[in-house]
Design a protein around this motif. Structure first.
Motif, PDB file in Angstrom:
ATOM      1  N   UNK A   1     120.564  -5.080  -3.460  1.00 17.66           N
ATOM      2  CA  UNK A   1     120.856  -5.602  -4.973  1.00 17.66           C
ATOM      3  C   UNK A   1     120.803  -6.822  -5.011  1.00 17.66           C
ATOM      4  N   UNK A   2     121.247  -7.627  -4.402  1.00 14.97           N
ATOM      5  CA  UNK A   2     120.961  -9.204  -4.518  1.00 14.97           C
ATOM      6  C   UNK A   2     119.857  -9.525  -4.416  1.00 14.97           C
ATOM      7  N   UNK A   3     119.021  -9.192  -3.304  1.00 16.09           N
ATOM      8  CA  UNK A   3     117.540  -9.434  -3.192  1.00 16.09           C
ATOM      9  C   UNK A   3     116.757  -9.127  -4.147  1.00 16.09           C
TER      10      UNK A   3
ATOM     11  N   UNK B   1     117.185  -9.181 -13.746  1.00 10.49           N
ATOM     12  CA  UNK B   1     118.017  -9.862 -12.542  1.00 10.49           C
ATOM     13  C   UNK B   1     119.424 -10.033 -12.641  1.00 10.49           C
ATOM     14  N   UNK B   2     119.840 -10.248 -14.400  1.00 10.37           N
ATOM     15  CA  UNK B   2     121.182 -10.399 -14.351  1.00 10.37           C
ATOM     16  C   UNK B   2     121.985  -9.217 -14.145  1.00 10.37           C
ATOM     17  N   UNK B   3     121.233  -8.091 -14.741  1.00  9.15           N
ATOM     18  CA  UNK B   3     122.098  -6.758 -14.553  1.00  9.15           C
ATOM     19  C   UNK B   3     122.076  -6.331 -13.028  1.00  9.15           C
ATOM     20  N   UNK B   4     121.173  -6.607 -12.441  1.00  7.39           N
ATOM     21  CA  UNK B   4     121.116  -6.239 -11.011  1.00  7.39           C
ATOM     22  C   UNK B   4     122.019  -7.068  -9.946  1.00  7.39           C
TER      23      UNK B   4
ATOM     24  N   UNK C   1     114.739 -11.425  -6.616  1.00  7.97           N
ATOM     25  CA  UNK C   1     113.120 -11.464  -6.925  1.00  7.97           C
ATOM     26  C   UNK C   1     112.693 -11.351  -8.414  1.00  7.97           C
ATOM     27  N   UNK C   2     113.304 -10.760  -9.249  1.00  2.31           N
ATOM     28  CA  UNK C   2     113.162 -10.669 -10.597  1.00  2.31           C
ATOM     29  C   UNK C   2     113.566 -12.011 -11.066  1.00  2.31           C
ATOM     30  N   UNK C   3     114.623 -12.763 -10.698  1.00  2.00           N
ATOM     31  CA  UNK C   3     115.239 -13.818 -11.292  1.00  2.00           C
ATOM     32  C   UNK C   3     114.261 -15.282 -11.148  1.00  2.00           C
ATOM     33  N   UNK C   4     113.431 -14.919  -9.979  1.00  2.00           N
ATOM     34  CA  UNK C   4     112.473 -15.904  -9.710  1.00  2.00           C
ATOM     35  C   UNK C   4     111.107 -15.842 -10.482  1.00  2.00           C
ATOM     36  N   UNK C   5     110.931 -14.688 -11.006  1.00  2.00           N
ATOM     37  CA  UNK C   5     109.869 -14.262 -11.586  1.00  2.00           C
ATOM     38  C   UNK C   5     109.638 -15.068 -13.103  1.00  2.00           C
ATOM     39  N   UNK C   6     108.643 -16.087 -13.015  1.00  2.00           N
ATOM     40  CA  UNK C   6     108.465 -16.690 -14.342  1.00  2.00           C
ATOM     41  C   UNK C   6     107.060 -16.547 -14.695  1.00  2.00           C
ATOM     42  N   UNK C   7     106.225 -16.152 -15.607  1.00  2.00           N
ATOM     43  CA  UNK C   7     104.862 -15.915 -15.877  1.00  2.00           C
ATOM     44  C   UNK C   7     104.584 -16.925 -16.771  1.00  2.00           C
TER      45      UNK C   7
END
Length: 124
Positions: free
Chosen positions: A82-84, A64-67, A88-94
């Motif tokens: 790229x922001x979206x 997420x940080x790289x994107x 989406x990866x920044x919001x992913x917490x398993x």
């Protein structure tokens, strides 16, 4: 938890495939190539994490940080995509103890698939 891991792997592989076939215009090619590398690195980090969900979460946060960093170098549709994608990866917490984890991963996969399509289109 294999459904979670498999879902993440499919999203990453889809993004790499979409970007590999879509990296077109010279002005965008360098950024799209960097995104493809970031996604490939993410796949490697996921593989290294095995069943360690903290490792998955760190790999997702790093991606997420790289994107978002790459979005700062882009403009127009590519920046938006790229922001979206990064969001989406920044919001992913398993959290494997969360009974709704499969639903959350499904929601993530849908958002990520939409972002992957937008990213592929922006890279043309």
């Amino acid at each position: 938890m294999s459904i979670v891991r498999n879902s993440l792997a499919v999203v990453a592989a889809s993004a790499v495939l979409a970007l590999t076939s879509a990296c077109g215009g010279a002005d965008k090619a360098a950024l799209c190539t960097e995104v493809t590398k970031a996604m490939t690195d993410y796949q490697g980090a996921m593989a290294s994490a095995g069943t360690n969900f903290d490792g998955f979460n760190k790999a997702s946060a790093d991606l997420a940080a790289k994107l978002k960093e790459l979005a700062g170098k882009a403009d127009g549709d590519l920046q938006s995509a790229l922001t979206k994608f990064g969001d989406s990866f920044g919001d992913l917490k398993i959290d494997p103890k969360d009974p709704a984890v499969a639903t959350k991963v499904g929601d993530f996969a849908k958002k990520a698939a939409e972002a992957t399509t937008a990213l592929g289109n922006a890279c043309v």
